[in-house]
Design an enzyme around this catalytic site. Structure first.
Site, PDB file in Angstrom:
ATOM      1  N   HIS A 173       1.062  -1.104  -0.051  1.00 28.63           N
ATOM      2  CA  HIS A 173       0.081  -0.121  -0.266  1.00 28.63           C
ATOM      3  C   HIS A 173       1.294   1.224   0.154  1.00 28.63           C
ATOM      4  CE1 HIS A 173      -3.445   2.217   1.303  1.00 28.63           C
ATOM      5  NE2 HIS A 173      -2.985   3.302   1.271  1.00 28.63           N
ATOM      6  N   GLU A 174       2.263   0.967   0.887  1.00 27.81           N
ATOM      7  CA  GLU A 174       2.879   2.130   1.069  1.00 27.81           C
ATOM      8  C   GLU A 174       3.204   2.696   0.093  1.00 27.81           C
ATOM      9  OE1 GLU A 174       1.940   4.734   2.934  1.00 27.81           O
ATOM     10  OE2 GLU A 174       0.309   3.191   4.529  1.00 27.81           O
ATOM     11  N   HIS A 191       1.350   4.595  -2.771  1.00 24.13           N
ATOM     12  CA  HIS A 191       1.355   5.928  -2.717  1.00 24.13           C
ATOM     13  C   HIS A 191       3.016   6.556  -3.608  1.00 24.13           C
ATOM     14  CE1 HIS A 191      -1.699   6.481  -0.549  1.00 24.13           C
ATOM     15  NE2 HIS A 191      -1.543   5.711   0.577  1.00 24.13           N
ATOM     16  N   GLU A 195      -4.666   8.071  -2.946  1.00 26.02           N
ATOM     17  CA  GLU A 195      -5.115   6.894  -2.679  1.00 26.02           C
ATOM     18  C   GLU A 195      -5.248   5.009  -3.476  1.00 26.02           C
ATOM     19  OE1 GLU A 195      -4.910   6.658   0.892  1.00 26.02           O
ATOM     20  OE2 GLU A 195      -5.878   4.412   0.689  1.00 26.02           O
TER      21      GLU A 195
END
Ligand code: CO
Length: 500
Positions: free
Chosen positions: A261-262, A265, A291
């Site tokens: 997830h990070e 980003h 997101e």
């Protein structure tokens, strides 16, 4: 073109200050000894204050000169940059200094009280401070002015140009579809996830996570990963992007999906056009687009069957005993388990959106003065029951679970769901242009990463999310793409459920 060149140079200088602030904050979250906290807060406040006053002074002098004297000689990109800067500048100018101070004061008090109230699971301790914050946010909408809904003003801080009515429409289209899918899944036989909850040493987990990040295209020459309690991404500038993850030695999914997830980003930030550093062109489009990038990698890629077809052999080496007799489709099911939880951040890819709708509906009603803060716990618990069938046991696992409102972040929550919906729509388009399934099966994720770089990351903040989405996919946000994606995915995990 002297003024524009001057403006760009000064913005670059300002960007150096905000990069230094970012590094101080990263250090505070990852490395700093506890005792450093009070001096660190002062350093951050001084530099941020310096940044704020210099920006206002500089934009106030140079922006009108560029607009009046040099506009016609500038390019399309320059015009978009200037429009963004004008918008930001006008926004800041509308809020009096005393107001900005009052919000920052109220936010630190509310945060303090929120921690205490959550510990004691007693909303009444927090009620007054939260009401104060809501009143201040309403005041912001009055200073800024609005056409349709005061909530639009707050949403614009996170999701430029998006309107409350548009978000409402998306959720209204989505809610009945999601309810249908969830009830079909609830009636189907449940999947087994026990085999994945096994002890794996931290070093092996860490290596596996870094291998996945590298293959996604996270550039470790321009970024690094560390540990923190709450995973986050912090950008010093696009050539130095920091991400963090957490580790649970008994459940590798914690590390893996936080990292991915990070990492999503982080890849977005690394892909911003460095040539425009300091300008809006080198900032993210909006929070929902940010997101969309993290969720696309986390859910649409790393929770796909094809991803696990590639990674299963490596993954099985980490805990060969419990994966004996299992295959990629078992891991695929175990990482996509649907299970209602009262806690938002424990929500799965589907039920998560009810957590967001609930918060959005309450925020919208608070800002429109249709409900009072005192009504929140009862309304919260009722919606939890209606949407997810959950009886909330206490305020800590209900209305007190998130810090966002204490910080005055109202209008933030919807961007999480919008991010998932944009991700599905982008993936649908990418799939038309590339054989993604086959690529994933072969461990090839760079074609997708390059596609995202070209279509999204390199465009920075030049367009609104809706404009960007239309340019890429030919239409503005359409939640049907997420619904189709969800039906397709979950009918493979719960074959007996009738999802169509
Ligand atoms: Co995120």
């Amino acid at each position: 073109m002297n003024h524009y060149a001057d403006l760009k140079n000064q913005l670059l200088e300002l960007r150096n200050i905000s990069s230094a602030v970012a590094l101080l904050i990263w250090d505070q979250e990852v490395k700093m000894p506890k005792g450093g906290a009070s001096q660190r807060a002062k350093q951050v406040a001084s530099l941020s204050g310096m940044h704020h006053s210099k920006s206002i002074e500089m934009l106030g002098t140079l922006l009108p000169k560029v607009e009046q004297e040099e506009w016609d000689q500038l390019s399309d990109w320059d015009h978009r940059n200037l429009k963004q800067l004008r918008k930001d500048y006008d926004k800041i100018k509308k809020l009096p200094n005393e107001y900005i101070k009052a919000v920052s004061q109220a936010s630190s008090e509310a945060q303090h009280v929120w921690i205490e109230a959550r510990k004691k699971s007693d909303f009444s301790l927090y009620q007054e401070k939260l009401q104060q914050m809501i009143d201040l946010k309403i005041k912001q909408t009055e200073y800024m002015g609005y056409e349709d809904n005061p909530y639009d003003v707050l949403l614009d801080d996170y999701e430029p140009e998006m309107k409350a009515s548009a978000v409402q429409k998306v959720f209204e289209d989505f809610k009945p579809e999601l309810l249908k899918v969830l009830s079909a899944i609830r009636e189907a036989p449940q999947v087994d996830e026990s085999f994945i909850k096994q002890e794996i040493d931290e070093d092996s987990q860490w290596k596996f996570g870094e291998e996945v990040l590298s293959r996604m295209g996270f550039d470790f020459n321009h970024g690094r990963q560390d540990r923190s309690v709450h995973p986050f991404t912090l950008t010093i500038h696009p050539e130095d992007v920091r991400i963090t993850t957490r580790l649970d030695k008994n459940d590798i999914r914690e590390m893996l999906y936080s990292s991915v997830h990070e990492g999503g980003h982080g890849i977005y930030e690394q892909g911003l056009p460095m040539a425009h550093l300091g300008m809006p062109a080198c900032e993210e489009c909006s929070l929902s687009i940010h997101e969309s990038q993290s969720r696309l990698w986390e859910n649409n890629v790393a929770r796909s069957l094809e991803f696990w077809e590639y990674y299963f052999p490596q993954f099985a080496k980490l805990f060969p005993d419990s994966l004996k007799g299992k295959g990629p489709e078992d891991v695929f099911a175990a990482v996509n388990l649907v299970q209602s939880s009262p806690i938002r951040i424990s929500g799965d890819e589907l039920t998560y959106h009810f957590h967001i709708m609930l918060r959005f509906e309450l925020e919208l009603a608070l800002i429109n003065r249709e409900i009072k803060v005192a009504d929140l716990p009862a309304l919260w618990n009722k919606k939890m029951k209606d949407y997810l069938g959950i009886d909330v046991k206490n305020d800590a696992e209900g209305v007190l679970q998130d810090i966002h409102w204490a910080h005055g972040n109202i209008g933030y929550f919807p961007t999480y769901s919008l991010g998932s919906f944009y991700a599905a729509q982008f993936m649908q388009q990418a799939r038309k242009e590339m054989p993604l399934d086959e690529q994933f099966r072969n461990g090839e994720f760079s074609p997708l990463k390059s596609w995202l770089n070209e279509n999204i990351h390199s465009k920075g903040k030049l367009w609104s999310a809706e404009e960007l989405c239309e340019q890429i996919t030919g239409e503005t946000l359409n939640v049907k793409h997420f619904v189709n994606y969800a039906k397709d995915k979950y009918s493979r995990i719960y074959p007996s459920a009738n999802l169509t």
